[in-house]
Design a protein around this motif. Structure first.
Motif, short mmCIF file in Angstrom:
data_model
loop_
_atom_site.label_atom_id
_atom_site.label_comp_id
_atom_site.label_asym_id
_atom_site.label_seq_id
_atom_site.Cartn_x
_atom_site.Cartn_y
_atom_site.Cartn_z
N SER A 94 22.46 -4.41 -31.47
CA SER A 94 23.18 -4.87 -32.66
C SER A 94 22.32 -5.76 -33.55
N PRO A 95 21.43 -5.18 -34.35
CA PRO A 95 20.51 -5.98 -35.15
C PRO A 95 21.19 -6.91 -36.13
N GLU A 96 22.46 -6.62 -36.48
CA GLU A 96 23.15 -7.49 -37.43
C GLU A 96 23.50 -8.84 -36.81
N VAL A 97 23.50 -8.93 -35.49
CA VAL A 97 23.74 -10.20 -34.81
C VAL A 97 22.41 -10.94 -34.70
N GLN A 98 22.40 -12.19 -35.13
CA GLN A 98 21.15 -12.95 -35.20
C GLN A 98 20.75 -13.49 -33.82
N LEU A 99 20.40 -12.58 -32.92
CA LEU A 99 20.00 -13.01 -31.59
C LEU A 99 18.72 -13.83 -31.63
N ASP A 100 17.83 -13.50 -32.56
CA ASP A 100 16.57 -14.24 -32.64
C ASP A 100 16.82 -15.70 -33.00
N ALA A 101 17.77 -15.95 -33.91
CA ALA A 101 18.09 -17.33 -34.30
C ALA A 101 18.69 -18.10 -33.13
N ILE A 102 19.58 -17.46 -32.39
CA ILE A 102 20.18 -18.12 -31.23
C ILE A 102 19.11 -18.39 -30.18
N GLY A 103 18.26 -17.40 -29.94
CA GLY A 103 17.20 -17.56 -28.95
C GLY A 103 16.25 -18.69 -29.30
N GLU A 104 15.85 -18.76 -30.56
CA GLU A 104 14.94 -19.83 -30.98
C GLU A 104 15.61 -21.19 -30.87
N ALA A 105 16.88 -21.27 -31.18
CA ALA A 105 17.60 -22.54 -31.06
C ALA A 105 17.69 -22.98 -29.60
N ALA A 106 17.97 -22.02 -28.71
CA ALA A 106 18.05 -22.35 -27.28
C ALA A 106 16.68 -22.76 -26.75
N ARG A 107 15.64 -22.02 -27.13
CA ARG A 107 14.30 -22.37 -26.67
C ARG A 107 13.89 -23.74 -27.22
N GLY A 108 14.28 -24.04 -28.46
CA GLY A 108 13.97 -25.34 -29.03
C GLY A 108 14.59 -26.48 -28.23
N LEU A 109 15.83 -26.29 -27.80
CA LEU A 109 16.48 -27.32 -26.98
C LEU A 109 15.75 -27.50 -25.66
N LEU A 110 15.32 -26.39 -25.06
CA LEU A 110 14.59 -26.49 -23.79
C LEU A 110 13.28 -27.26 -23.98
N GLU A 111 12.53 -26.90 -25.00
CA GLU A 111 11.25 -27.59 -25.25
C GLU A 111 11.46 -29.07 -25.50
N ARG A 112 12.50 -29.39 -26.26
CA ARG A 112 12.76 -30.80 -26.57
C ARG A 112 13.23 -31.57 -25.34
N SER A 113 14.03 -30.94 -24.50
CA SER A 113 14.50 -31.64 -23.30
C SER A 113 13.34 -31.91 -22.34
N LEU A 114 12.42 -30.95 -22.23
CA LEU A 114 11.26 -31.14 -21.36
C LEU A 114 10.34 -32.22 -21.93
N ALA A 115 10.18 -32.24 -23.26
CA ALA A 115 9.37 -33.29 -23.88
C ALA A 115 10.00 -34.66 -23.66
N ALA A 116 11.33 -34.73 -23.77
CA ALA A 116 12.03 -36.00 -23.53
C ALA A 116 11.84 -36.46 -22.09
N CYS A 117 11.83 -35.51 -21.17
CA CYS A 117 11.62 -35.84 -19.76
C CYS A 117 10.21 -36.38 -19.55
N GLU A 118 9.24 -35.71 -20.15
CA GLU A 118 7.84 -36.11 -19.96
C GLU A 118 7.56 -37.49 -20.55
N THR A 119 8.16 -37.77 -21.70
CA THR A 119 7.90 -39.04 -22.38
C THR A 119 8.94 -40.11 -22.06
N GLU A 120 9.95 -39.73 -21.27
CA GLU A 120 11.04 -40.64 -20.91
C GLU A 120 11.69 -41.23 -22.16
N ASP A 121 12.09 -40.35 -23.06
CA ASP A 121 12.65 -40.72 -24.35
C ASP A 121 14.18 -40.56 -24.30
N ALA A 122 14.88 -41.66 -24.14
CA ALA A 122 16.33 -41.62 -24.01
C ALA A 122 17.00 -41.13 -25.29
N ALA A 123 16.50 -41.56 -26.45
CA ALA A 123 17.10 -41.14 -27.72
C ALA A 123 16.97 -39.62 -27.89
#
Length: 204
Positions: A94-123
């Motif tokens: 279903s190309p009309e569904v923006q799976l790429d946008a959802i995927g990038e948003a989910a991957r972005g959260l993962l990358e940010r959570s791992l960065a927060a863990c590495e830097t111990e950034d509570a905010a």
């Protein structure tokens, strides 16, 4: 382990975007590496509990680490699921569904959570949890779009019911698993916040 899982997820999303069956197959075949790292880290956590008997901040660190690697292992499994949906599809998901946008948003959260863990950034941990609402909204809109298309297509002549239902099922499963990946990213942020500040705010 976080870098490896992020890489696997990225490969899975790229495979979906490019409809690359060989890349999807590589993602599935690479799951053993993620599982092996998980088991090694799990053993180390257990050894620390049993032999070192950590307390206070050390106990929070080991406990949070144990939970975080479990979330990462699950994200790895979900990345394999995404690849498998593509491998079994006979039509474009279903190309009309923006799976790429959802995927990038989910991957972005993962990358940010791992960065927060590495830097111990509570905010940053709290920001990841807040931004999960955006992923939830994207997933909700995608599911509603697929459902509307299914209803609209039901009146068409010569509608291939079985093929369309298979396509719809794969899209909905893909959306569901992307939402779960984002949820696991929030879990990582929550465990990290607990580790840093002894704050269970995001655990509930």
């Amino acid at each position: 382990m976080g870098e490896l899982v992020t890489e696997r997820l990225g490969e899975s999303l790229d495979a979906i975007e490019r409809r690359d069956g060989s890349l999807a197959r590589a993602v599935a075949e690479g799951d053993d590496e993620v599982n092996e790292r998980y088991l090694r880290l799990e053993d180390r956590c257990v050894d620390l509990f049993a032999l070192q008997q950590p307390v206070a901040g050390d106990l929070r660190f080991v406990t949070a680490s144990f939970k975080i690697i479990t979330d990462l292992e699950r994200i790895g499994d979900l990345a394999v699921n995404l690849a498998d949906y593509l491998r079994t599809a006979t039509e474009t998901l279903s190309p009309e569904v923006q799976l790429d946008a959802i995927g990038e948003a989910a991957r972005g959260l993962l990358e940010r959570s791992l960065a927060a863990c590495e830097t111990e950034d509570a905010a940053a941990c709290r920001a990841v949890a807040a931004d999960d609402d955006e992923v939830d909204a994207l997933c909700q809109r995608a599911s509603e779009s697929v459902t509307r298309d299914l209803i609209a297509g039901s009146d068409g002549d010569g509608w291939e019911v079985e093929r369309v239902l298979d396509d719809v099922s794969r899209v909905l499963l893909t959306v569901r698993d992307l939402e779960r990946i984002a949820d696991h990213a929030v879990n990582i942020a929550a465990r990290t916040l607990y580790m840093i500040e002894n704050d269970p705010e995001l655990l509930y």
